[in-house]
Design a protein around this motif. Structure first.
Motif, PDB file in Angstrom:
ATOM      1  N   VAL A  11       0.843  -1.200   0.000  1.00 42.68           N
ATOM      2  CA  VAL A  11       0.000   0.000   0.000  1.00 42.68           C
ATOM      3  C   VAL A  11       0.875   1.246   0.000  1.00 42.68           C
ATOM      4  CG1 VAL A  11      -1.696   1.338   1.299  1.00 42.68           C
ATOM      5  CG2 VAL A  11      -1.939  -1.139   1.108  1.00 42.68           C
ATOM      6  N   LEU A  12       1.905   1.234   0.844  1.00 45.30           N
ATOM      7  CA  LEU A  12       2.788   2.389   0.929  1.00 45.30           C
ATOM      8  C   LEU A  12       3.580   2.576  -0.362  1.00 45.30           C
ATOM      9  CD1 LEU A  12       4.082   2.006   4.591  1.00 45.30           C
ATOM     10  CD2 LEU A  12       2.287   3.503   3.740  1.00 45.30           C
ATOM     11  N   ASP A  13       3.995   1.480  -0.981  1.00 44.49           N
ATOM     12  CA  ASP A  13       4.702   1.587  -2.263  1.00 44.49           C
ATOM     13  C   ASP A  13       3.819   2.247  -3.309  1.00 44.49           C
ATOM     14  OD1 ASP A  13       6.886   0.373  -1.179  1.00 44.49           O
ATOM     15  OD2 ASP A  13       6.528  -1.595  -2.075  1.00 44.49           O
ATOM     16  N   ALA A  14       2.523   1.892  -3.303  1.00 45.59           N
ATOM     17  CA  ALA A  14       1.593   2.467  -4.273  1.00 45.59           C
ATOM     18  C   ALA A  14       1.362   3.948  -4.004  1.00 45.59           C
ATOM     19  CB  ALA A  14       0.275   1.708  -4.241  1.00 45.59           C
ATOM     20  N   MET A  15       1.489   4.362  -2.749  1.00 46.74           N
ATOM     21  CA  MET A  15       1.269   5.755  -2.366  1.00 46.74           C
ATOM     22  C   MET A  15       2.444   6.653  -2.777  1.00 46.74           C
ATOM     23  SD  MET A  15       1.077   7.193   1.532  1.00 46.74           S
ATOM     24  CE  MET A  15       2.824   6.811   1.703  1.00 46.74           C
ATOM     25  N   GLU A  16       3.620   6.081  -2.859  1.00 47.66           N
ATOM     26  CA  GLU A  16       4.816   6.857  -3.182  1.00 47.66           C
ATOM     27  C   GLU A  16       4.833   7.215  -4.668  1.00 47.66           C
ATOM     28  OE1 GLU A  16       8.102   4.506  -1.788  1.00 47.66           O
ATOM     29  OE2 GLU A  16       7.157   4.167   0.150  1.00 47.66           O
ATOM     30  N   PRO A  17       5.717   8.099  -5.130  1.00 48.74           N
ATOM     31  CA  PRO A  17       6.887   8.620  -4.423  1.00 48.74           C
ATOM     32  C   PRO A  17       6.614   9.902  -3.655  1.00 48.74           C
ATOM     33  CG  PRO A  17       6.972   9.336  -6.685  1.00 48.74           C
ATOM     34  CD  PRO A  17       5.723   8.485  -6.545  1.00 48.74           C
ATOM     35  N   TYR A  18       7.520  10.213  -2.747  1.00 50.91           N
ATOM     36  CA  TYR A  18       7.533  11.493  -2.063  1.00 50.91           C
ATOM     37  C   TYR A  18       8.414  12.476  -2.845  1.00 50.91           C
ATOM     38  CZ  TYR A  18       5.455   9.516   2.198  1.00 50.91           C
ATOM     39  OH  TYR A  18       4.608   8.941   3.103  1.00 50.91           O
ATOM     40  N   ASP A  19       8.282  13.758  -2.501  1.00 52.79           N
ATOM     41  CA  ASP A  19       9.157  14.775  -3.080  1.00 52.79           C
ATOM     42  C   ASP A  19      10.389  14.873  -2.180  1.00 52.79           C
ATOM     43  OD1 ASP A  19      10.443  16.906  -4.180  1.00 52.79           O
ATOM     44  OD2 ASP A  19       8.782  18.321  -3.989  1.00 52.79           O
ATOM     45  N   TRP A  20      11.469  14.207  -2.602  1.00 57.16           N
ATOM     46  CA  TRP A  20      12.648  14.117  -1.730  1.00 57.16           C
ATOM     47  C   TRP A  20      13.384  15.438  -1.596  1.00 57.16           C
ATOM     48  CZ3 TRP A  20      11.509  10.357   0.953  1.00 57.16           C
ATOM     49  CH2 TRP A  20      10.963   9.199   0.408  1.00 57.16           C
ATOM     50  N   LYS A  21      13.032  16.438  -2.420  1.00 59.96           N
ATOM     51  CA  LYS A  21      13.642  17.766  -2.265  1.00 59.96           C
ATOM     52  C   LYS A  21      13.162  18.440  -0.982  1.00 59.96           C
ATOM     53  CE  LYS A  21      12.266  18.951  -6.370  1.00 59.96           C
ATOM     54  NZ  LYS A  21      11.986  19.743  -7.591  1.00 59.96           N
ATOM     55  N   GLU A  22      12.090  17.895  -0.388  1.00 60.40           N
ATOM     56  CA  GLU A  22      11.532  18.473   0.832  1.00 60.40           C
ATOM     57  C   GLU A  22      12.188  17.923   2.103  1.00 60.40           C
ATOM     58  OE1 GLU A  22       9.430  20.848   0.847  1.00 60.40           O
ATOM     59  OE2 GLU A  22       8.837  20.880  -1.262  1.00 60.40           O
ATOM     60  N   ILE A  23      13.125  16.994   1.979  1.00 57.73           N
ATOM     61  CA  ILE A  23      13.723  16.379   3.158  1.00 57.73           C
ATOM     62  C   ILE A  23      14.634  17.375   3.872  1.00 57.73           C
ATOM     63  CG2 ILE A  23      15.801  15.373   2.082  1.00 57.73           C
ATOM     64  CD1 ILE A  23      15.067  12.779   3.666  1.00 57.73           C
ATOM     65  N   VAL A  24      14.542  17.407   5.208  1.00 56.03           N
ATOM     66  CA  VAL A  24      15.318  18.337   6.025  1.00 56.03           C
ATOM     67  C   VAL A  24      15.878  17.589   7.224  1.00 56.03           C
ATOM     68  CG1 VAL A  24      13.967  20.361   5.334  1.00 56.03           C
ATOM     69  CG2 VAL A  24      13.277  19.034   7.349  1.00 56.03           C
ATOM     70  N   PRO A  25      16.911  18.133   7.891  1.00 54.06           N
ATOM     71  CA  PRO A  25      17.421  17.500   9.117  1.00 54.06           C
ATOM     72  C   PRO A  25      16.330  17.430  10.179  1.00 54.06           C
ATOM     73  CG  PRO A  25      18.987  19.123   8.288  1.00 54.06           C
ATOM     74  CD  PRO A  25      17.733  19.294   7.481  1.00 54.06           C
ATOM     75  N   PHE A  26      16.353  16.362  10.965  1.00 52.35           N
ATOM     76  CA  PHE A  26      15.317  16.163  11.969  1.00 52.35           C
ATOM     77  C   PHE A  26      15.404  17.209  13.075  1.00 52.35           C
ATOM     78  CE2 PHE A  26      14.001  14.467  16.090  1.00 52.35           C
ATOM     79  CZ  PHE A  26      12.675  14.187  15.827  1.00 52.35           C
ATOM     80  N   SER A  27      14.224  17.655  13.521  1.00 50.79           N
ATOM     81  CA  SER A  27      14.104  18.530  14.684  1.00 50.79           C
ATOM     82  C   SER A  27      12.839  18.123  15.431  1.00 50.79           C
ATOM     83  CB  SER A  27      14.008  19.999  14.256  1.00 50.79           C
ATOM     84  OG  SER A  27      13.633  20.808  15.362  1.00 50.79           O
ATOM     85  N   PHE A  28      12.895  18.130  16.768  1.00 48.12           N
ATOM     86  CA  PHE A  28      11.729  17.737  17.557  1.00 48.12           C
ATOM     87  C   PHE A  28      10.530  18.646  17.300  1.00 48.12           C
ATOM     88  CE2 PHE A  28      14.701  15.312  20.266  1.00 48.12           C
ATOM     89  CZ  PHE A  28      13.970  14.144  20.393  1.00 48.12           C
ATOM     90  N   GLY A  29      10.784  19.870  16.839  1.00 48.79           N
ATOM     91  CA  GLY A  29       9.675  20.774  16.565  1.00 48.79           C
ATOM     92  C   GLY A  29       8.716  20.251  15.525  1.00 48.79           C
ATOM     93  N   TYR A  30       9.214  19.451  14.582  1.00 45.19           N
ATOM     94  CA  TYR A  30       8.358  18.917  13.523  1.00 45.19           C
ATOM     95  C   TYR A  30       7.344  17.910  14.060  1.00 45.19           C
ATOM     96  CZ  TYR A  30      11.483  20.989  10.044  1.00 45.19           C
ATOM     97  OH  TYR A  30      12.223  21.855   9.288  1.00 45.19           O
ATOM     98  N   ILE A  31       7.698  17.166  15.107  1.00 45.84           N
ATOM     99  CA  ILE A  31       6.810  16.094  15.562  1.00 45.84           C
ATOM    100  C   ILE A  31       6.021  16.458  16.810  1.00 45.84           C
ATOM    101  CG2 ILE A  31       8.339  14.351  14.567  1.00 45.84           C
ATOM    102  CD1 ILE A  31       9.241  13.642  17.413  1.00 45.84           C
ATOM    103  N   SER A  32       6.242  17.653  17.356  1.00 45.23           N
ATOM    104  CA  SER A  32       5.489  18.062  18.536  1.00 45.23           C
ATOM    105  C   SER A  32       3.996  18.138  18.207  1.00 45.23           C
ATOM    106  CB  SER A  32       5.970  19.421  19.036  1.00 45.23           C
ATOM    107  OG  SER A  32       5.218  19.844  20.163  1.00 45.23           O
ATOM    108  N   GLY A  33       3.178  17.395  18.927  1.00 46.20           N
ATOM    109  CA  GLY A  33       1.746  17.370  18.674  1.00 46.20           C
ATOM    110  C   GLY A  33       1.321  16.438  17.560  1.00 46.20           C
ATOM    111  N   GLN A  34       2.300  15.751  16.912  1.00 43.62           N
ATOM    112  CA  GLN A  34       1.991  14.811  15.831  1.00 43.62           C
ATOM    113  C   GLN A  34       2.101  13.375  16.333  1.00 43.62           C
ATOM    114  OE1 GLN A  34       0.967  15.745  12.943  1.00 43.62           O
ATOM    115  NE2 GLN A  34       1.739  17.798  12.556  1.00 43.62           N
ATOM    116  N   LEU A  35       1.434  12.449  15.663  1.00 41.98           N
ATOM    117  CA  LEU A  35       1.558  11.036  15.976  1.00 41.98           C
ATOM    118  C   LEU A  35       2.751  10.460  15.217  1.00 41.98           C
ATOM    119  CD1 LEU A  35      -2.217  10.070  15.743  1.00 41.98           C
ATOM    120  CD2 LEU A  35      -0.863  10.329  17.820  1.00 41.98           C
ATOM    121  N   VAL A  36       3.608   9.735  15.928  1.00 44.44           N
ATOM    122  CA  VAL A  36       4.839   9.210  15.342  1.00 44.44           C
ATOM    123  C   VAL A  36       4.963   7.725  15.663  1.00 44.44           C
ATOM    124  CG1 VAL A  36       7.357   9.392  15.249  1.00 44.44           C
ATOM    125  CG2 VAL A  36       5.982  11.450  15.620  1.00 44.44           C
TER     126      VAL A  36
END
Length: 230
Positions: free
Chosen positions: A139-164
């Protein structure tokens, strides 16, 4: 060894209530005061991410995109479209644990019903493999691809309040998924070069490196029916 995180209790820093983290989830919301929290042991797990692709659309926008799809004439009267419409409010957003795969994979290619065998090496420059048991990898393979130009270094601010979600497959299964996905992606080209669709591809040697990343997905699952929006 994979460091799976079990159910965990902590105390909300805002209201002091005892808080329950679900198994293999890195984040949660205090049910009493809605304070977002992150597990203290998450940064010690093997799935702690090096990079992330942040969410670019809201949950409501994801629902609208799904409705646009299932309302098209070709799908609007299908059983799947009815299930999607009926259960669309079950959709949630998650950051899912993927691994960035890099390096060479050696394959042996056999023509079916013959003893002829060929060897090739496929150098994987950028392939992302799902590390979660919860969603079907196809299912996930069918959903891809992602836009890999959007990838950034990880920061906790991105996941605050999100389900991970936390990675909960081991290295052997992750490598197996990577080998199968790369073979599937290249099977058509290999079949054309060998002038035969009847080929079997097996891995001979894997020397890949992997780096954990988080990728955004909205999804819901009803029985055997799964919807995923990237």
């Amino acid at each position: 060894k994979l460091h799976e995180l079990p159910h965990s209790f902590t105390h909300c820093p805002n209201c002091g209530a005892e808080f329950f983290f679900k198994e293999n989830e890195a984040t949660g919301i205090c049910p009493y005061c809605d304070t977002p929290m992150i597990r203290k042991d998450y940064d010690e797990s093997d799935s702690f991410p090096e990079s992330i692709i942040p969410f670019k659309i809201t949950l409501e926008e994801a629902k609208e995109k799904l409705l646009d799809l299932v309302d098209k004439p070709a799908t609007s009267y299908s059983e799947e479209a009815e299930i999607a419409k009926k259960n669309i409010n079950k959709m949630q957003g998650f950051y899912l644990p993927y691994c960035l795969i890099m390096g060479p994979i050696d394959y042996n290619i056999n023509r079916e019903r013959t003893k002829r065998q060929f060897h090739c090496e496929i150098d994987v420059e950028k392939n992302f493999v799902n590390g979660s048991k919860e969603l079907d990898n196809l299912v996930l393979d069918a959903m891809e691809p992602y836009d890999w130009k959007e990838i950034v270094p990880f920061s906790f601010g991105y996941i605050s309040g999100q389900l991970v979600k936390i990675r909960n497959i081991d290295e052997n299964e992750l490598t197996k998924r990577a080998v199968e996905e790369v073979a599937s992606q290249n099977k058509k080209q290999l079949a054309e070069e060998l002038d035969s669709e009847a080929i079997e591809i097996n891995s001979d040697s894997v020397k890949i490196l992997s780096a954990p990343v988080l990728l955004p997905v909205y999804y819901f699952k009803v029985g055997d029916f799964t919807v995923a929006v990237n």
